[in-house]
Design an enzyme around this catalytic site. Sequence first.
Site, PDB file in Angstrom:
ATOM      1  N   ASN A 149       0.880  -1.174   0.000  1.00 40.01           N
ATOM      2  CA  ASN A 149       0.000   0.000   0.000  1.00 40.01           C
ATOM      3  C   ASN A 149       0.922   1.230   0.000  1.00 40.01           C
ATOM      4  OD1 ASN A 149      -1.888   1.968   0.430  1.00 40.01           O
ATOM      5  ND2 ASN A 149      -2.804   1.020   2.249  1.00 40.01           N
TER       6      ASN A 149
ATOM      7  N   ARG B 235      -2.466  -1.975  -3.606  1.00 38.46           N
ATOM      8  CA  ARG B 235      -3.673  -1.170  -3.448  1.00 38.46           C
ATOM      9  C   ARG B 235      -3.532   0.051  -4.363  1.00 38.46           C
ATOM     10  NH1 ARG B 235      -6.108   1.559   2.063  1.00 38.46           N
ATOM     11  NH2 ARG B 235      -8.024   2.250   1.072  1.00 38.46           N
TER      12      ARG B 235
ATOM     13  N   HIS C 221     -12.801   2.982  -0.605  1.00 40.17           N
ATOM     14  CA  HIS C 221     -12.878   1.902   0.390  1.00 40.17           C
ATOM     15  C   HIS C 221     -13.596   0.674  -0.186  1.00 40.17           C
ATOM     16  CE1 HIS C 221     -12.991   5.326   3.581  1.00 40.17           C
ATOM     17  NE2 HIS C 221     -11.755   4.860   3.519  1.00 40.17           N
TER      18      HIS C 221
ATOM     19  N   ARG D  46     -11.636  15.540   6.919  1.00 43.26           N
ATOM     20  CA  ARG D  46     -12.366  15.965   5.704  1.00 43.26           C
ATOM     21  C   ARG D  46     -13.755  16.461   6.077  1.00 43.26           C
ATOM     22  NH1 ARG D  46     -10.927  10.570   3.303  1.00 43.26           N
ATOM     23  NH2 ARG D  46      -8.883  10.819   2.334  1.00 43.26           N
TER      24      ARG D  46
ATOM     25  N   GLU E  74      -8.564  -5.382   4.371  1.00 42.98           N
ATOM     26  CA  GLU E  74      -8.318  -5.037   2.966  1.00 42.98           C
ATOM     27  C   GLU E  74      -7.093  -5.756   2.420  1.00 42.98           C
ATOM     28  OE1 GLU E  74      -8.919  -1.051   4.572  1.00 42.98           O
ATOM     29  OE2 GLU E  74      -9.566  -0.462   2.577  1.00 42.98           O
TER      30      GLU E  74
END
Length: 399
Positions: free
Chosen positions: A7, A92, A181, A242, A385
């Site tokens: 990742n 990823r 996601h 965010r 993940e």
Amino acid sequence: MKILVINAGSSSLKYQLFDMDNESIIAKGLCERIGIDGHLKHTPMVDGKPVFDEDMSFPTHSEAIAAVLDKLVSAEYGVVSSMEEIGAVGHRVLHGGMKFTASQLVTEEVKEAIRACFPLGPLHNPANLMGIEACEKAMPGVPQIAVFDTAFHQTMPASSYMYAIPYKYYEENQVRRYGFHGTSHRYVSAEAIRVMGLEAEGSKIITCHLGNGSSLAAVKDGKCFDTSMGLTPLEGVPMGTRSGDLDPAVVEFITNLEGCTVSETLTMLNKKSGVLAVSGVSSDFRDLDNAVAEGNERAKLALDMFNYNVKKYIGSYAAAMGGVDGIVFTAGVGENSASVREACLEGLEYMGVKLDKEANNCRGKLQKISAEDSKVQVYVIPTNEELVIARDAKEIVEA
Ligand code: AMP
């Protein structure tokens, strides 16, 4: 077969090496401060091997990958005898645009498509591609697999993904909702269908991935029907830093007010907003809980806003799918915060959600948290993940 999962971020690179015979992690680690100075923490997960945790020079991702591979095969810190044992690398990748509905074996064409998505994922996609190219250089011949955060959401109908703006921006520039996601929503929705003993066909699941970044998805018939993040991860519920949804006119208003650029305003909305901005305390939900316990009103407001918006999305997705069989909470906050889960579900009894407060008092494990007589089943399902990326990579190289 051993599969390495990467990742890559702009200045960091996380990795896990899986033994796919039993899906166990045999080593993991993190390269930080790539392009600045460099630090590697490598943790072998087998008995008797020490942890390596030292500064190293990483001018680019290539040096970082080389250092990771060196540690994986080294006599002192290694967990494999040679690089030949690594059957594939799963990467990823943030943005796959409209091209990818599933994970892909990396070819020149796939790399070109990842490059074409740079404008859609300007921070992540270049770093993801650097990670892929560094692995290609260091491990020639080893299959590289790209697993896209956006792929699971490509099944959304147009009425979910279109923005109501002039059509040419969609047709000519691919401006639309993509969602993120996706690997997590795919994994936990499939797990929910499995543990609830449902058939994918006919099932209606709402997945709440609540972490530092948060998104929800409506998963109908095992496929994504709608999701809260948009063209970029900025849309949706308020997050750690965010803003989530807001009137786009706020961007012009603040840009004029500050005399800054639109890009600077967007950086503020991505990095200095969310629960961090409202609370004035932290983006970390544990800090917010502590601040609320000390009577901090703004921390309470930040949490109230977060919980309220998650509930609003749950309600809208139940309406969108014509009902809901299961609701899933996952990721750092979703897996660990009983108070967030309780607050997000409070008042949803009318649609058949009844929480078992005792069962809800759990952390980080698969747990049914709805009452036996709850019409809608609610679960905490830890996301994974990296395992999904490793499974996809294995499936693709074995095909
Ligand atoms: P993630 O982005 O999925 O790694 O989630 C990270 C976030 O999970 C952190 O920023 C914390 O706010 C949150 N988190 C982790 N543990 C807890 C906890 N016990 N209670 C509340 N929030 C937590």
